[in-house]
Design an enzyme around this catalytic site. Structure first.
Site, mmCIF file in Angstrom:
data_model
loop_
_atom_site.group_PDB
_atom_site.id
_atom_site.type_symbol
_atom_site.label_atom_id
_atom_site.label_comp_id
_atom_site.label_asym_id
_atom_site.label_seq_id
_atom_site.Cartn_x
_atom_site.Cartn_y
_atom_site.Cartn_z
ATOM 1 C CE LYS A 57 55.635 -28.506 -23.188
ATOM 2 N NZ LYS A 57 56.030 -29.864 -22.638
HETATM 3 N N1 PMP Z 1 58.009 -32.174 -17.310
HETATM 4 C C1 PMP Z 1 57.940 -32.347 -18.484
HETATM 5 C C2 PMP Z 1 59.220 -33.036 -19.255
HETATM 6 C C3 PMP Z 1 56.945 -31.997 -19.273
HETATM 7 O O1 PMP Z 1 56.936 -32.212 -20.557
HETATM 8 C C4 PMP Z 1 55.791 -31.319 -18.617
HETATM 9 C C5 PMP Z 1 54.656 -30.958 -19.449
HETATM 10 N N2 PMP Z 1 54.660 -29.748 -20.141
HETATM 11 C C6 PMP Z 1 55.927 -30.936 -17.381
HETATM 12 C C7 PMP Z 1 56.907 -31.378 -16.553
HETATM 13 C C8 PMP Z 1 54.688 -30.436 -16.755
HETATM 14 O O2 PMP Z 1 54.518 -29.060 -17.090
HETATM 15 P P1 PMP Z 1 53.179 -28.331 -17.236
HETATM 16 O O3 PMP Z 1 52.651 -28.435 -15.779
HETATM 17 O O4 PMP Z 1 53.561 -27.093 -17.145
HETATM 18 O O5 PMP Z 1 52.534 -29.011 -18.173
#
Ligand code: PMP
Length: 298
Positions: free
Chosen positions: A159
């Protein structure tokens, strides 16, 4: 009343091991994180004063930093403790937590190894991602011309702040065209995800989701897959082509901020908020509000 900008609020931010006044949580303009994208972050959600799956998020922050080649100088336990203390000090019941780690300003160079690593945690009251109408009726997506990169082109499992340029370009274009969000394909042309959430589709009561081999496999995605198993919903994880999007009856996005967000349309394909979307959305809401330790991850 408009909400104040994020650099002009009361309270404290946890910054490199100390709680500092909110407006003093600043960094130098020559930071590697700003110039070369040496930064990773998290997004966490507070429900009823508890942080949902906190440890999973903190572990992902550490893993994202490792993918970028740096080490976060605070353990998962230390960051979890700091997060809980911050949420309590700020008096947040329903809110958002933003952890961020970045490379500092020792030298102006693409090289990152000599840069120090900084970490901050901030929390504030929950901002809604979409209008109430969009949230309840389903949102409208447009396929973006921007694509998720190949695993040998970018650190796709992290991330990482630098990966969000693609999302910002896609989201701004979707906003400008009157849509709520963008659907991104991957470098091969397969259906991937939205700009901050994973994608699910439903046909004949079976749940389909793209194989996350070049984009973030979200924590919410994992939670929804567990809930589907609990509810006896069959799940198929596979590559999905854009030409198939008209074959599904329901569609939704998952993410910490989006939660389980129904999708009304992708381009000209329309979806309804059906039984499977409703069941998973309700189960998700129940879980995040459950007082069990499982919901806090600590
Ligand atoms: N894809 C992207 C590009 C994101 O920014 C997020 C948000 N973190 C997600 C998927 C979903 O991740 P999560 O469920 O861990 O928030």
């Amino acid at each position: 009343m408009s909400t104040p900008p994020l650099d002009d609020r009361d309270g404290v931010i946890w910054y490199d091991g100390r709680f500092v006044p909110w407006r003093d949580a600043q960094l130098h303009v020559l930071s590697h994180g700003l110039h070369y994208g040496g930064g990773v972050f998290e997004g966490e959600r507070v429900y009823d004063g508890r942080v949902f799956k906190l440890t999973e998020h903190t572990e992902r922050l550490h893993a994202s930093a490792r993918e970028l080649g740096f080490q976060i100088p605070y353990s998962v336990e230390e960051l979890d403790r700091a997060t809980l203390e911050l949420v309590a000090r700020q008096g947040i019941r329903d809110g958002y937590v933003r952890p961020v780690a970045w490379r500092g300003s020792e030298q102006i160079s693409v090289a990152g190894a000599r840069a120090s690593v900084h970490v901050a945690l901030a929390t504030w009251e929950w901002p809604h991602v979409f209008s109430e109408d969009a949230a309840s009726l389903g949102i409208r997506l447009a396929t973006s011309r921007w694509r998720r990169p190949a695993p040998d082109t970018a650190p796709v499992r992290a991330k990482a702040a630098s990966l969000y340029n693609i999302c910002t370009l896609a989201r701004d274009a979707a906003d400008e065209a009157g849509y709520d969000d963008a659907l991104l394909l991957d470098y091969r042309g397969h259906v991937a995800e939205a700009t901050g959430a994973n994608l699910f589709l439903v046909s004949d009561g079976i749940l389909y989701t793209p194989t996350p081999d070049c984009f973030l496999s979200g924590i919410t995605r994992g939670t929804v897959l567990d809930l589907a198993a609990d509810l006896g919903i069959e799940v198929v994880e596979r590559h999905i082509l854009p030409g198939e999007l008209g074959d599904f009856e329901e569609c939704f996005l998952t993410g910490t901020a989006y939660e389980v967000q129904p999708v009304r349309s992708i381009d000209a394909h329309e979806y309804r908020i059906g039984k499977t979307t409703r069941a998973l959305s309700e189960a998700y809401t129940r879980l995040v509000h459950a007082p069990a330790d499982a919901a806090t991850g600590v």
